[in-house]
Structure formats: C-alpha cells, structure tokens
Design a protein around this motif. Structure first.
Motif, PDB file in Angstrom:
ATOM      1  N   ALA A 122       0.735  -1.604   0.188  1.00  0.00           N
ATOM      2  CA  ALA A 122      -0.076  -0.181  -0.019  1.00  0.00           C
ATOM      3  C   ALA A 122       1.162   1.549  -0.145  1.00  0.00           C
ATOM      4  CB  ALA A 122      -1.197   0.365   1.372  1.00  0.00           C
ATOM      5  N   ARG A 123       2.228   0.868   0.659  1.00  0.00           N
ATOM      6  CA  ARG A 123       2.867   2.606   0.530  1.00  0.00           C
ATOM      7  C   ARG A 123       3.598   2.796  -0.520  1.00  0.00           C
ATOM      8  NH1 ARG A 123       6.263   2.230   5.752  1.00  0.00           N
ATOM      9  NH2 ARG A 123       4.835   2.719   6.417  1.00  0.00           N
ATOM     10  N   HIS A 124       3.789   1.488  -0.744  1.00  0.00           N
ATOM     11  CA  HIS A 124       4.078   1.486  -2.735  1.00  0.00           C
ATOM     12  C   HIS A 124       3.627   2.346  -3.460  1.00  0.00           C
ATOM     13  CE1 HIS A 124       7.204   0.659  -6.060  1.00  0.00           C
ATOM     14  NE2 HIS A 124       5.667   0.611  -7.002  1.00  0.00           N
ATOM     15  N   ALA A 129       2.607   5.297  -7.482  1.00  0.00           N
ATOM     16  CA  ALA A 129       1.494   5.739  -8.448  1.00  0.00           C
ATOM     17  C   ALA A 129       1.383   6.242  -9.211  1.00  0.00           C
ATOM     18  CB  ALA A 129      -0.157   4.982  -8.016  1.00  0.00           C
ATOM     19  N   ALA A 130       1.078   7.472  -9.320  1.00  0.00           N
ATOM     20  CA  ALA A 130       0.454   8.202 -10.418  1.00  0.00           C
ATOM     21  C   ALA A 130       2.364   8.805 -11.137  1.00  0.00           C
ATOM     22  CB  ALA A 130       0.768  10.289  -9.448  1.00  0.00           C
ATOM     23  N   PRO A 136      -3.691   9.971 -12.148  1.00  0.00           N
ATOM     24  CA  PRO A 136      -3.989  10.888 -10.721  1.00  0.00           C
ATOM     25  C   PRO A 136      -4.391  10.393 -10.163  1.00  0.00           C
ATOM     26  CG  PRO A 136      -5.155  12.278 -13.205  1.00  0.00           C
ATOM     27  CD  PRO A 136      -4.414  10.802 -13.327  1.00  0.00           C
ATOM     28  N   ASN A 137      -5.966   9.559 -10.274  1.00  0.00           N
ATOM     29  CA  ASN A 137      -6.367   8.800  -8.956  1.00  0.00           C
ATOM     30  C   ASN A 137      -5.653   7.713  -8.888  1.00  0.00           C
ATOM     31  OD1 ASN A 137      -8.707   7.615  -7.340  1.00  0.00           O
ATOM     32  ND2 ASN A 137     -10.600   8.903  -8.148  1.00  0.00           N
ATOM     33  N   LEU A 138      -6.073   7.465  -6.884  1.00  0.00           N
ATOM     34  CA  LEU A 138      -5.312   6.313  -6.902  1.00  0.00           C
ATOM     35  C   LEU A 138      -6.252   4.974  -6.811  1.00  0.00           C
ATOM     36  CD1 LEU A 138      -2.514   5.234  -5.311  1.00  0.00           C
ATOM     37  CD2 LEU A 138      -3.620   5.918  -3.343  1.00  0.00           C
ATOM     38  N   VAL A 139      -6.879   4.891  -6.417  1.00  0.00           N
ATOM     39  CA  VAL A 139      -8.227   3.842  -6.476  1.00  0.00           C
ATOM     40  C   VAL A 139      -8.227   3.313  -8.112  1.00  0.00           C
ATOM     41  CG1 VAL A 139     -10.503   3.342  -6.234  1.00  0.00           C
ATOM     42  CG2 VAL A 139      -9.179   4.511  -4.330  1.00  0.00           C
ATOM     43  N   THR A 140      -8.080   4.315  -8.826  1.00  0.00           N
ATOM     44  CA  THR A 140      -8.514   4.056 -10.859  1.00  0.00           C
ATOM     45  C   THR A 140      -7.287   3.468 -11.232  1.00  0.00           C
ATOM     46  OG1 THR A 140      -9.732   6.134 -10.842  1.00  0.00           O
ATOM     47  CG2 THR A 140      -8.877   5.127 -12.786  1.00  0.00           C
ATOM     48  N   ALA A 141      -5.474   3.627 -10.341  1.00  0.00           N
ATOM     49  CA  ALA A 141      -4.467   2.827 -11.155  1.00  0.00           C
ATOM     50  C   ALA A 141      -4.407   1.807 -10.674  1.00  0.00           C
ATOM     51  CB  ALA A 141      -3.518   3.993 -10.109  1.00  0.00           C
ATOM     52  N   SER A 145      -4.610  -0.218 -13.501  1.00  0.00           N
ATOM     53  CA  SER A 145      -3.006  -0.728 -13.733  1.00  0.00           C
ATOM     54  C   SER A 145      -2.420  -1.830 -13.123  1.00  0.00           C
ATOM     55  CB  SER A 145      -2.183   0.718 -13.803  1.00  0.00           C
ATOM     56  OG  SER A 145      -1.254   0.756 -14.226  1.00  0.00           O
ATOM     57  N   TYR A 146      -2.387  -1.749 -11.534  1.00  0.00           N
ATOM     58  CA  TYR A 146      -1.746  -3.012 -11.001  1.00  0.00           C
ATOM     59  C   TYR A 146      -2.611  -3.856 -10.424  1.00  0.00           C
ATOM     60  CZ  TYR A 146       1.067   0.797  -9.152  1.00  0.00           C
ATOM     61  OH  TYR A 146       2.631   2.099  -8.985  1.00  0.00           O
TER      62      TYR A 146
END
Length: 195
Positions: A122-124, A129-130, A136-141, A145-146
C-alpha cells in the motif's frame, strides 16, 4: 456524526436482513435484497471506499436485482417460498457465522498504521502510483493498472454470469413455441374437444 450514520445504517441493515428472512413472497424478497445492497453501498461510501460502494450499487443493487426480477417474470414463479426450516442449511450457516465472528478478533483495528495492509504494498502504491501509471486517482490506478488483469477477470465473471442467466431463461421460451406448433397441427390433447 459519522459513527451515528454508521450505526443508523447498521440498524437498517439488520432490519432489512430480518425482513428478508421473514418474507415469503419471492418478488418482495428480490426487492429487499436490492435495498440491502443499496444500504451496503451507502455503508461502504461512509467507510471511504467509493470504488467498492460503486461496485456494490451497480452489481448488487442493480444487475443482481434486475436479473432476479426478470427471472421471476420470465419463469412466472411468483408464489411464496415454503415456510419450513431446512435444518442442515441452518446449521452450516450458524457454524460459518460463528467461525467468521471468531476470526474478527484476529483482525487489526480500523485505521491501524501498523496493520499488514498499510505495511505491505500500500505504501508503494501511495508513493509511486501517479508516476508509474500516469493516473492521478489512486483507486483508478490500482484497479486499472496494478490490478488490471484481476479487474478484467471480474468483468468477465459478471458478464458470463449474466449471459448464463439469459441463456437459461431463453431455453424456457422454446416450450410455448412447441406447444403452439402442436396446437396448429392438432396434436395437443388439451385443445381437442373431449369425445
């Protein structure tokens, strides 16, 4: 204020669950399940999980409720469900619920900075993430993506389930056509006058 809203939603969820258990009409039960999912979406939103809330609202309150209602409409089953208790199923449910409640004592406190979820990847995600994904949105990333293949798999599962339900409902439509053809040919004993 937020804990008061949580408490109110939990009370409504409990009332809805008891109403689902006590109702005998299948259409009313399908509607109550939709309301339960909608309340769960509100609870997830209060827990700062808008992505989970959106999924619960779309799949739980939306698609699942529509599929249940369409299934009841196409099959013509509107009767009340049997009122008897299935004791083996009740035993399995109570055992599973007891094990889940016992497991709750092993979970870390909500928001604990030393919990495994915050010490792992989570810290990574929060820090990189951006720049790694360009989103720019962490949840969407994370979702696109991940966890892109996982999200694709979830979409395929939901699509396959919906397609399977529609195919099963479509198989039931052949029977009236066969009966109509038999009536036209004079082969249906129900339409022939008694001799």
């Amino acid at each position: 204020m937020e804990s008061l809203l949580d408490l109110i939603l939990m009370i409504f969820l409990l009332i809805m669950a008891l109403a689902i258990l006590h109702t005998r009409h299948l259409l009313a039960m399908a509607m109550l399940f939709g309301l339960y999912s909608f309340l769960m979406a509100g609870l997830f939103l209060l827990m700062d999980a808008p992505d989970v809330a959106f999924t619960e609202a779309a799949v739980g309150a939306g698609i699942s409720t529509v599929l249940m209602i369409v299934t009841l409409a196409v099959t013509g089953i509107h009767r009340e469900r049997p009122g008897r208790i299935h004791w083996p199923a009740l035993f399995v449910v109570m055992l599973t619920g007891g094990l889940l409640l016992a497991g709750l004592s092993q979970l870390p406190a909500v928001g604990d900075p030393a919990s495994p979820a915050t010490l792992g990847v989570a810290r990574h995600y929060v820090e990189h993430a951006a720049e790694e994904t360009g989103v720019p949105n962490l949840v969407t990333a994370v979702l696109a993506s991940y966890r892109g293949f996982d999200t694709l798999g979830e979409v395929v599962v939901v699509f396959t389930a919906g397609l399977g339900v529609l195919l099963l409902l479509g198989l039931d439509r052949r029977k009236p056509r066969i009966r109509k053809r038999a009536r036209k040919e004079g082969g249906d004993s129900e339409t022939r006058p008694a001799a």
